[in-house]
Design an enzyme around this catalytic site. Structure first.
Site, PDB file in Angstrom:
ATOM      1  N   LYS A  30      42.548   5.271  52.055  1.00 35.82           N
ATOM      2  CA  LYS A  30      43.709   4.797  52.811  1.00 35.82           C
ATOM      3  C   LYS A  30      44.150   5.806  53.859  1.00 35.82           C
ATOM      4  O   LYS A  30      44.480   6.939  53.554  1.00 35.82           O
ATOM      5  CB  LYS A  30      44.884   4.513  51.862  1.00 35.82           C
ATOM      6  CG  LYS A  30      46.112   3.943  52.561  1.00 35.82           C
ATOM      7  CD  LYS A  30      47.272   3.754  51.599  1.00 35.82           C
ATOM      8  CE  LYS A  30      48.456   3.096  52.298  1.00 35.82           C
ATOM      9  NZ  LYS A  30      48.960   3.883  53.431  1.00 35.82           N
ATOM     10  N   GLY A  71      48.643  16.397  46.359  1.00 36.75           N
ATOM     11  CA  GLY A  71      48.623  17.733  46.950  1.00 36.75           C
ATOM     12  C   GLY A  71      49.327  17.765  48.293  1.00 36.75           C
ATOM     13  O   GLY A  71      49.249  18.761  49.003  1.00 36.75           O
ATOM     14  N   THR A  72      50.020  16.676  48.646  1.00 31.98           N
ATOM     15  CA  THR A  72      50.770  16.638  49.896  1.00 31.98           C
ATOM     16  C   THR A  72      52.011  17.502  49.762  1.00 31.98           C
ATOM     17  O   THR A  72      52.726  17.416  48.762  1.00 31.98           O
ATOM     18  CB  THR A  72      51.186  15.199  50.241  1.00 31.98           C
ATOM     19  OG1 THR A  72      50.026  14.361  50.265  1.00 31.98           O
ATOM     20  CG2 THR A  72      51.876  15.132  51.595  1.00 31.98           C
ATOM     21  N   THR A  73      52.300  18.322  50.763  1.00 34.36           N
ATOM     22  CA  THR A  73      53.493  19.163  50.731  1.00 34.36           C
ATOM     23  C   THR A  73      54.477  18.693  51.798  1.00 34.36           C
ATOM     24  O   THR A  73      54.165  17.861  52.641  1.00 34.36           O
ATOM     25  CB  THR A  73      53.137  20.640  50.951  1.00 34.36           C
ATOM     26  OG1 THR A  73      52.453  20.783  52.210  1.00 34.36           O
ATOM     27  CG2 THR A  73      52.235  21.144  49.840  1.00 34.36           C
ATOM     28  N   SER A  97      51.237  22.280  44.746  1.00 31.92           N
ATOM     29  CA  SER A  97      51.332  22.769  46.117  1.00 31.92           C
ATOM     30  C   SER A  97      49.994  23.336  46.572  1.00 31.92           C
ATOM     31  O   SER A  97      49.739  23.462  47.774  1.00 31.92           O
ATOM     32  CB  SER A  97      52.420  23.839  46.240  1.00 31.92           C
ATOM     33  OG  SER A  97      52.150  24.931  45.388  1.00 31.92           O
ATOM     34  N   PHE A  99      45.714  23.394  44.888  1.00 31.02           N
ATOM     35  CA  PHE A  99      44.820  23.076  43.776  1.00 31.02           C
ATOM     36  C   PHE A  99      43.711  24.102  43.584  1.00 31.02           C
ATOM     37  O   PHE A  99      42.895  23.966  42.674  1.00 31.02           O
ATOM     38  CB  PHE A  99      44.211  21.679  43.977  1.00 31.02           C
ATOM     39  CG  PHE A  99      45.176  20.576  43.661  1.00 31.02           C
ATOM     40  CD1 PHE A  99      45.237  20.032  42.395  1.00 31.02           C
ATOM     41  CD2 PHE A  99      46.044  20.100  44.625  1.00 31.02           C
ATOM     42  CE1 PHE A  99      46.141  19.036  42.091  1.00 31.02           C
ATOM     43  CE2 PHE A  99      46.959  19.108  44.333  1.00 31.02           C
ATOM     44  CZ  PHE A  99      47.007  18.567  43.065  1.00 31.02           C
ATOM     45  N   HIS A 132      48.185  29.133  58.476  1.00 26.70           N
ATOM     46  CA  HIS A 132      47.412  27.907  58.316  1.00 26.70           C
ATOM     47  C   HIS A 132      46.936  27.399  59.678  1.00 26.70           C
ATOM     48  O   HIS A 132      47.388  27.855  60.728  1.00 26.70           O
ATOM     49  CB  HIS A 132      48.253  26.819  57.635  1.00 26.70           C
ATOM     50  CG  HIS A 132      48.306  26.955  56.151  1.00 26.70           C
ATOM     51  ND1 HIS A 132      49.246  27.733  55.508  1.00 26.70           N
ATOM     52  CD2 HIS A 132      47.523  26.431  55.175  1.00 26.70           C
ATOM     53  CE1 HIS A 132      49.052  27.668  54.203  1.00 26.70           C
ATOM     54  NE2 HIS A 132      48.005  26.885  53.974  1.00 26.70           N
ATOM     55  N   HIS A 133      46.069  26.415  59.624  1.00 26.95           N
ATOM     56  CA  HIS A 133      45.548  25.755  60.822  1.00 26.95           C
ATOM     57  C   HIS A 133      46.676  25.051  61.576  1.00 26.95           C
ATOM     58  O   HIS A 133      47.730  24.733  61.015  1.00 26.95           O
ATOM     59  CB  HIS A 133      44.455  24.754  60.440  1.00 26.95           C
ATOM     60  CG  HIS A 133      44.881  23.811  59.349  1.00 26.95           C
ATOM     61  ND1 HIS A 133      45.580  22.646  59.592  1.00 26.95           N
ATOM     62  CD2 HIS A 133      44.726  23.880  58.006  1.00 26.95           C
ATOM     63  CE1 HIS A 133      45.825  22.026  58.456  1.00 26.95           C
ATOM     64  NE2 HIS A 133      45.325  22.752  57.467  1.00 26.95           N
ATOM     65  N   LYS A 136      48.542  21.655  60.412  1.00 25.34           N
ATOM     66  CA  LYS A 136      49.447  21.588  59.263  1.00 25.34           C
ATOM     67  C   LYS A 136      50.845  21.229  59.739  1.00 25.34           C
ATOM     68  O   LYS A 136      51.412  21.903  60.610  1.00 25.34           O
ATOM     69  CB  LYS A 136      49.456  22.902  58.483  1.00 25.34           C
ATOM     70  CG  LYS A 136      50.272  22.823  57.201  1.00 25.34           C
ATOM     71  CD  LYS A 136      49.987  23.992  56.282  1.00 25.34           C
ATOM     72  CE  LYS A 136      50.790  23.900  54.996  1.00 25.34           C
ATOM     73  NZ  LYS A 136      50.483  22.678  54.233  1.00 25.34           N
ATOM     74  N   GLY A 142      53.720  24.630  51.298  1.00 30.13           N
ATOM     75  CA  GLY A 142      54.154  24.407  49.928  1.00 30.13           C
ATOM     76  C   GLY A 142      53.763  25.553  49.018  1.00 30.13           C
ATOM     77  O   GLY A 142      54.500  25.910  48.086  1.00 30.13           O
TER      78      GLY A 142
END
Length: 234
Positions: A30, A71-73, A97, A99, A132-133, A136, A142
């Site tokens: 999805k 795992g979505t923050t 936050s 994995f 981060h990239h 993000k 998170g």
């Protein structure tokens, strides 16, 4: 195991590859504009979407009795609402936050160091940095917030901020640099020295593998969980 992927960006594609390599089947992929058709066939759902979609995705899973790993923050203001829905529906929900096995061990190291350094709060001031990239969406990450909460739980610090920090606040500096999967550091600074612990992710593989392992683990369980449960770190 039949998996619904809620969010089919870069992370979703890595999760798909690892899941297929481990013998699982993907029954739904999805993206933001797609429907939930196929969710009813899933044994478990993995949500790596965007902050504005997370609550909708998690709610859909819990309402259909599908265990969900997220795992979505950037949506945690609604976390209590989702845990309440999980309990109401007698479902299974796991939020992380991060994995990565290495990051979850880093969380434990951070807690241990925070307990030790609490005795020396008059000498050392703590601060944090995360990189981060540029894709993000949330800031700070998170993972950085989880690290800050770990320090707060074991010290006299009361909150975190991205701005100028008061004495009882942890400053988090968030940087966005092209093609950086994730770097987190916790720093204790005094007038005479500097202590730092750092985790550097080389790619998305560790995050994706951890999410698939968590999805495998949650099958047949009821309740609200974290990666501490999956990795038996409690």
């Amino acid at each position: 195991m039949k998996i619904a992927l809620l969010g089919y960006g870069k992370m979703g594609k890595v999760i798909e590859r690892i899941a297929l390599e481990r013998g699982h089947e993907i029954v739904l992929k999805k993206s933001s504009s797609d429907t939930f058709d196929g969710l009813e066939k899933a044994d478990v759902a993995i949500d790596f979407s965007i902050p504005t979609a997370a609550v909708i995705n998690i709610s859909a899973c819990l309402n259909q009795g599908v265990p969900v790993v997220s795992g979505t923050t950037g949506w945690l203001e609604n976390y209590d609402e989702m845990t309440a829905l999980c309990q109401e529906k007698k479902g299974a929900f796991l939020y992380g936050s991060n994995f990565s096995l290495g990051v979850n061990l880093f969380f434990e190291l951070n807690d241990f160091l925070a307990k030790m350094m609490a005795k020396f709060s008059a000498v050392y001031k703590v601060s944090m940095e995360e990189i981060h990239h540029t894709q993000k969406l949330d800031s700070p990450s998170g993972t950085a917030i989880s690290l800050a909460k770990g320090i707060i739980a074991h010290s006299e610090y009361q909150s975190w901020t991205e701005g100028k920090a008061a004495d009882n606040q942890i400053h988090i500096e968030a940087k966005r640099i092209e093609n950086v999967p994730g770097t987190h550091s916790v720093q204790y600074s005094s007038d005479v020295d500097f202590i730092e612990i750092k985790h550097v992710a080389h790619n998305r593989e560790g995050f994706a593998m951890g999410a698939v392992v968590a999805a495998e683990w949650i099958i047949g369980k009821k309740g609200v969980f974290s990666m501490k449960d999956v990795l038996d770190l409690k």
